[in-house]
Design a protein around this motif. Structure first.
Motif, PDB file in Angstrom:
ATOM      1  N   UNK A   1       0.835  -1.205   0.000  1.00 35.75           N
ATOM      2  CA  UNK A   1       0.000   0.000   0.000  1.00 35.75           C
ATOM      3  C   UNK A   1       0.868   1.254   0.000  1.00 35.75           C
ATOM      4  N   UNK A   2       1.934   1.223   0.810  1.00 37.48           N
ATOM      5  CA  UNK A   2       2.828   2.384   0.876  1.00 37.48           C
ATOM      6  C   UNK A   2       3.457   2.664  -0.485  1.00 37.48           C
ATOM      7  N   UNK A   3       3.881   1.610  -1.177  1.00 38.36           N
ATOM      8  CA  UNK A   3       4.541   1.813  -2.473  1.00 38.36           C
ATOM      9  C   UNK A   3       3.537   2.291  -3.522  1.00 38.36           C
ATOM     10  N   UNK A   4       2.303   1.795  -3.465  1.00 39.58           N
ATOM     11  CA  UNK A   4       1.269   2.285  -4.377  1.00 39.58           C
ATOM     12  C   UNK A   4       1.028   3.778  -4.160  1.00 39.58           C
ATOM     13  N   UNK A   5       1.021   4.201  -2.900  1.00 40.59           N
ATOM     14  CA  UNK A   5       0.823   5.625  -2.602  1.00 40.59           C
ATOM     15  C   UNK A   5       2.009   6.453  -3.059  1.00 40.59           C
ATOM     16  N   UNK A   6       3.207   5.925  -2.934  1.00 41.15           N
ATOM     17  CA  UNK A   6       4.380   6.631  -3.456  1.00 41.15           C
ATOM     18  C   UNK A   6       4.222   6.840  -4.952  1.00 41.15           C
ATOM     19  N   UNK A   7       3.733   5.818  -5.656  1.00 41.99           N
ATOM     20  CA  UNK A   7       3.507   5.942  -7.093  1.00 41.99           C
ATOM     21  C   UNK A   7       2.498   7.041  -7.406  1.00 41.99           C
ATOM     22  N   UNK A   8       1.422   7.082  -6.635  1.00 43.85           N
ATOM     23  CA  UNK A   8       0.408   8.118  -6.839  1.00 43.85           C
ATOM     24  C   UNK A   8       0.978   9.511  -6.583  1.00 43.85           C
ATOM     25  N   UNK A   9       1.735   9.653  -5.491  1.00 46.18           N
ATOM     26  CA  UNK A   9       2.267  10.961  -5.110  1.00 46.18           C
ATOM     27  C   UNK A   9       3.415  11.403  -6.017  1.00 46.18           C
ATOM     28  N   UNK A  10       4.129  10.460  -6.580  1.00 46.84           N
ATOM     29  CA  UNK A  10       5.164  10.818  -7.552  1.00 46.84           C
ATOM     30  C   UNK A  10       4.522  11.476  -8.774  1.00 46.84           C
ATOM     31  N   UNK A  11       3.369  10.994  -9.150  1.00 47.33           N
ATOM     32  CA  UNK A  11       2.705  11.540 -10.337  1.00 47.33           C
ATOM     33  C   UNK A  11       2.214  12.964 -10.105  1.00 47.33           C
ATOM     34  N   UNK A  12       1.932  13.322  -8.832  1.00 48.26           N
ATOM     35  CA  UNK A  12       1.552  14.706  -8.512  1.00 48.26           C
ATOM     36  C   UNK A  12       2.693  15.649  -8.876  1.00 48.26           C
ATOM     37  N   UNK A  13       3.931  15.198  -8.648  1.00 45.80           N
ATOM     38  CA  UNK A  13       5.104  16.002  -8.959  1.00 45.80           C
ATOM     39  C   UNK A  13       5.434  15.944 -10.449  1.00 45.80           C
ATOM     40  N   UNK A  14       5.176  14.800 -11.076  1.00 45.46           N
ATOM     41  CA  UNK A  14       5.517  14.648 -12.486  1.00 45.46           C
ATOM     42  C   UNK A  14       4.547  15.395 -13.396  1.00 45.46           C
ATOM     43  N   UNK A  15       3.252  15.362 -13.058  1.00 46.05           N
ATOM     44  CA  UNK A  15       2.265  15.880 -13.998  1.00 46.05           C
ATOM     45  C   UNK A  15       1.214  16.782 -13.371  1.00 46.05           C
ATOM     46  N   UNK A  16       1.189  16.868 -12.052  1.00 47.11           N
ATOM     47  CA  UNK A  16       0.070  17.544 -11.412  1.00 47.11           C
ATOM     48  C   UNK A  16       0.411  18.859 -10.746  1.00 47.11           C
ATOM     49  N   UNK A  17      -0.222  19.102  -9.598  1.00 44.50           N
ATOM     50  CA  UNK A  17      -0.131  20.400  -8.928  1.00 44.50           C
ATOM     51  C   UNK A  17       1.250  20.690  -8.367  1.00 44.50           C
ATOM     52  N   UNK A  18       2.105  19.678  -8.269  1.00 44.27           N
ATOM     53  CA  UNK A  18       3.456  19.893  -7.754  1.00 44.27           C
ATOM     54  C   UNK A  18       4.519  19.929  -8.830  1.00 44.27           C
ATOM     55  N   UNK A  19       4.105  20.114 -10.077  1.00 42.86           N
ATOM     56  CA  UNK A  19       5.039  19.975 -11.190  1.00 42.86           C
ATOM     57  C   UNK A  19       6.126  21.039 -11.212  1.00 42.86           C
ATOM     58  N   UNK A  20       5.885  22.186 -10.582  1.00 43.57           N
ATOM     59  CA  UNK A  20       6.932  23.222 -10.614  1.00 43.57           C
ATOM     60  C   UNK A  20       8.190  22.801  -9.846  1.00 43.57           C
TER      61      UNK A  20
END
Length: 783
Positions: free
Chosen positions: A648-667
């Motif tokens: 579960x932790x690794x799945x969440x890391x995958x989700x949160x990585x995408x926030x930085x790659x493509x989402x609101x944290x991309x800057x």
């Protein structure tokens, strides 16, 4: 007529010697009576062995740097071997050249004072030896104020006799070196500095063993009158006094003529470091530790609510750091005193990372965000929201006035409310904080309250997710002017940073990040009403099937609402509790909007669970506490518990990585150029009152919050008020500095990666996942 003398020659001789001896006999009798405590108590042998001094407790970083002290008197002890010979030579030459020849009382010095001062009326200096001065420092004189001059003189003479006797006892119990270092450890040097170690740090930013001759002479010169000869307040007078010390050293052959001539022309070269609780590194952190260590056992009568009493009682029972000084006893049975007992407190803070955190906040707020806020907040209601009525603004300012120390003092004196109000509207000179330094101005105290409301506040904490060690802790912009701690003291609405907890529940229950759901409105039926949350994020996918990954990446409310419908709000709260969130979270359908107030320290601890493979670990601030002699009194271990599986932790890391790659944290990527393994989440609350960013890397989890002192102080538009603009830059600037410091490796490096669990069989490529689950495009739960 032959008259015989009335008295014989022998009689006159006896009378002469009787009269001559009488003062000595009287002196002996008085000294005997003083030693027998006929005129008040004298120090015992135990007192001499363990002189009672206020000794500052010292706070150290994990890398051995002194962060600060807790004290009534800023005093720290050093050994004789840690003191430069320059200090010893200057002291003896100036204060007691016969120090090595007497046994506490210098008869020759007393005779000099008696003849030159008392009989000839010329000043010849005092007759006190270093040992006598030490006796006076260790066992101060009676400070009673006497109306009678005779009573005052009698008390003064008796005090002097006590010092003589104590000095002799000191000489019998200690070596000359021990007496010298005891003296140097106890004398006041001004500038809130007691003892040579504090003085060396305060005036020259060095250690006693590194003091040069002219520096040592300056410090010894201070002993005569610390304020009068202060190199900060009276540099010319201090230099003259320093040169007198140098001349004494020359006179007694500690310096040659050439050395004296050269040194006496040198400038003071003061490097003044104010030893103050308000300055130095990690001020908010040190204040947090002070509060934690000195907490008293909770009592019901001291609490307004039973819930608060219960919360603190639980902490008292379960947290060994909470109230440590009052829960632990010294050998004599008394509680430890943080301000007197000279404790050595070893923390988890890394001094370099702490510096980077403080600098990053200063850079972002001081050089960018605050100036933008000044420019954007104009008008008669600024810095408050235009939506507020003037009566509401007045009420906020009045409450702020009542929280000031000025108001507290005036109110305690019984001054009327109208008079207090007039005083707060009376202009006066003052210094105010700016990001460019202090500024002299004229303001009313009420206007200064409003002036400080303009400044945005912030909190930042950084933690090692594997052991819980807190590496950096910044509770606000400037501790002297903004005391409120936004790491552990304050709790604010967390906005969308709460959404990962909801997604954690979904991952735990078997959902995949690639699972698709319809991006449509969701309604909740509450009693007799219906609530449909507004959407957030991009609108181009409205009505489409989207993945959970896409939903979190873009922080879409409709997807979060769908998840709440699959489970329930209480289930989300239960997950949060396992992840260390102790603040109250209302288990209602709107939970995913993040309207609950949660502390930054709790959020950092919770997000660390993702990097620690599903194991929650309590943020840890102290590793051990020692007494003044280096004996270990307490060691601390992190508390940890499994919150969810490592899959579960690794799945969440995958989700949160995408926030930085493509989402609101991309800057983080395109503006700050950080290319390494990063997961994260932004958060923005209603009206842009709070901006958040939680950043997760394999070995370091950090969180930042930015907002106004009051929720009604905020940017007017989300362009400037969103978490990605307000909080994310602090995190990014900090991480850039950390990565650029090669000395922090291998603790933190750019090459760190998130470790995939063994037997991890989830498909993270959503295109491949869709091929294997084609039915996802025909979901029946559109409605």
């Amino acid at each position: 007529m032959n008259l015989k003398p009335r008295y014989s020659k022998k009689f006159y001789i006896r009378s002469f010697w009787t009269i001559f001896a009488l003062p000595f006999v009287a002196l002996f009798i008085v000294l005997l009576l003083v030693s027998q405590e006929a005129f008040g108590p004298m120090p015992t042998f135990e007192d001499l062995e363990n002189p009672d001094n206020n000794l500052a407790s010292q706070v150290y970083s994990e890398d051995g740097k002194l962060l600060g002290k807790y004290y009534y008197q800023n005093r720290s002890y050093v050994d004789f071997k840690e003191v430069s010979s320059n200090i010893v030579n200057a002291l003896i030459a100036t204060e007691d050249i016969r120090f090595y020849d007497h046994s506490g009382i210098d008869a020759r010095g007393l005779a000099r004072v008696a003849v030159k001062t008392l009989l000839m009326g010329r000043s010849s200096g005092g007759g006190s030896t270093i040992t006598q001065q030490l006796a006076k420092n260790l066992f101060p004189r009676d400070t009673t104020v006497y109306d009678s001059r005779i009573a005052y003189a009698t008390n003064l003479v008796l005090a002097k006799f006590k010092e003589w006797i104590t000095a002799v006892k000191l000489e019998r119990n200690y070596t000359k070196k021990e007496i010298l270092v005891m003296y140097l450890n106890t004398v006041p040097f001004g500038g809130q500095s007691y003892g040579i170690q504090s003085a060396a740090k305060t005036y020259f930013n060095t250690h006693p063993d590194s003091l040069r001759v002219h520096e040592a002479a300056t410090l010894i010169g201070l002993l005569k009158a610390p304020t009068r000869y202060s190199p900060v307040l009276h540099p010319e007078r201090s230099k003259q006094r320093r040169n007198i010390v140098l001349s004494q050293m020359n006179k007694y052959n500690y310096l040659s003529d050439d050395q004296y001539d050269s040194l006496s022309t040198m400038p003071l070269n003061i490097e003044y470091n104010i030893q103050d609780h308000n300055v130095g590194p990690a001020t908010y952190f040190r204040d947090h530790l002070r509060t934690m260590l000195t907490e008293e056992k909770p009592g019901k009568d001291n609490y307004a609510s039973y819930e608060s009493y219960q919360e603190d009682s639980t902490r008292w029972a379960n947290d060994p750091l909470y109230g440590w000084c009052n829960k632990n006893k010294k050998p004599d049975g008394s509680n430890y005193d943080l301000y007197r007992d000279g404790l050595k407190i070893y923390t988890t803070i890394n001094s370099r990372m702490q510096k980077y955190a403080e600098k990053s906040m200063e850079e972002h707020l001081g050089e960018d965000l605050q100036q933008t806020f000044f420019e954007r907040k104009k008008g008669p209601k600024a810095p408050f929201s235009e939506n507020l009525e003037q009566s509401q603004i007045d009420r906020i300012l009045t409450q702020a006035m009542k929280r000031t120390h000025r108001y507290y003092v005036m109110n305690r004196k019984g001054i009327s409310k109208d008079s207090i109000r007039r005083a707060f509207n009376n202009p006066r000179k003052m210094k105010v904080f700016t990001w460019d330094g202090l500024k002299d101005t004229v303001l009313t105290p009420m206007d200064s309250i409003k002036y400080y409301k303009y400044f945005l506040r912030a909190g930042f904490m950084s933690m090692n997710p594997q052991n819980g060690h807190v590496k950096a802790y910044v509770g606000g912009p400037n501790f002297r002017y903004f005391k409120y701690d936004h790491v552990t003291q304050g709790a604010r609405q967390v906005g969308s940073t709460i959404k990962p907890f909801l997604y954690t529940l979904a991952m735990q229950e078997g959902y995949s990040p690639c699972h698709k759901v319809p991006n449509v409105p969701r309604s909740f039926y509450l009693n007799d009403s219906t609530w449909t949350p507004k959407n957030s994020g991009p609108t181009d996918m409205d009505g489409e099937m989207v993945t959970l990954k896409w939903g979190l990446t873009n922080s879409v409310n409709w997807i979060s609402a769908w998840l709440v419908k699959q489970f329930n709000a209480q289930a989300v709260v239960d997950v949060m509790r396992k992840m260390g969130i102790d603040s109250y979270v209302d288990p209602v359908p709107s939970i995913f909007l993040g309207t609950s107030d949660i502390k930054l320290s709790e959020m950092v601890g919770a997000y660390s669970t993702y990097a620690n493979q599903g194991v929650y670990i309590d943020p840890m601030y102290i590793t051990r506490i020692e007494d003044r002699n280096g004996n270990v009194l307490a060691t601390f271990k992190p508390k940890q518990s499994e919150a969810f599986s490592e899959q579960t932790a690794y799945l969440m890391i995958n989700l949160l990585k995408n926030v930085v790659e493509e989402g609101t944290g991309v800057r983080v990527r395109y503006k700050y150029g950080l290319k390494n393994a990063i997961a994260g989440k932004t958060g923005t609350t209603q009206n842009q009152s709070d901006g958040w960013f939680m950043g997760v890397t394999p070995n370091l989890v950090s969180g930042a919050w930015v907002g106004g002192e009051d929720r009604s102080i905020h940017f007017n538009s989300i362009t400037y008020g969103q978490g990605a603009n307000m909080a994310l830059p602090i995190w990014a600037l900090y991480m850039k500095k950390v990565y650029n410091d090669s000395t922090l490796a291998p603790m933190v490096t750019k090459d760190d990666t998130f470790e995939k669990p063994n037997n991890f069989n989830y498909i993270l490529d959503c295109e491949k996942y869709e091929q294997m689950h084609p039915q996802q495009n025909r979901s029946e739960d559109f409605f």
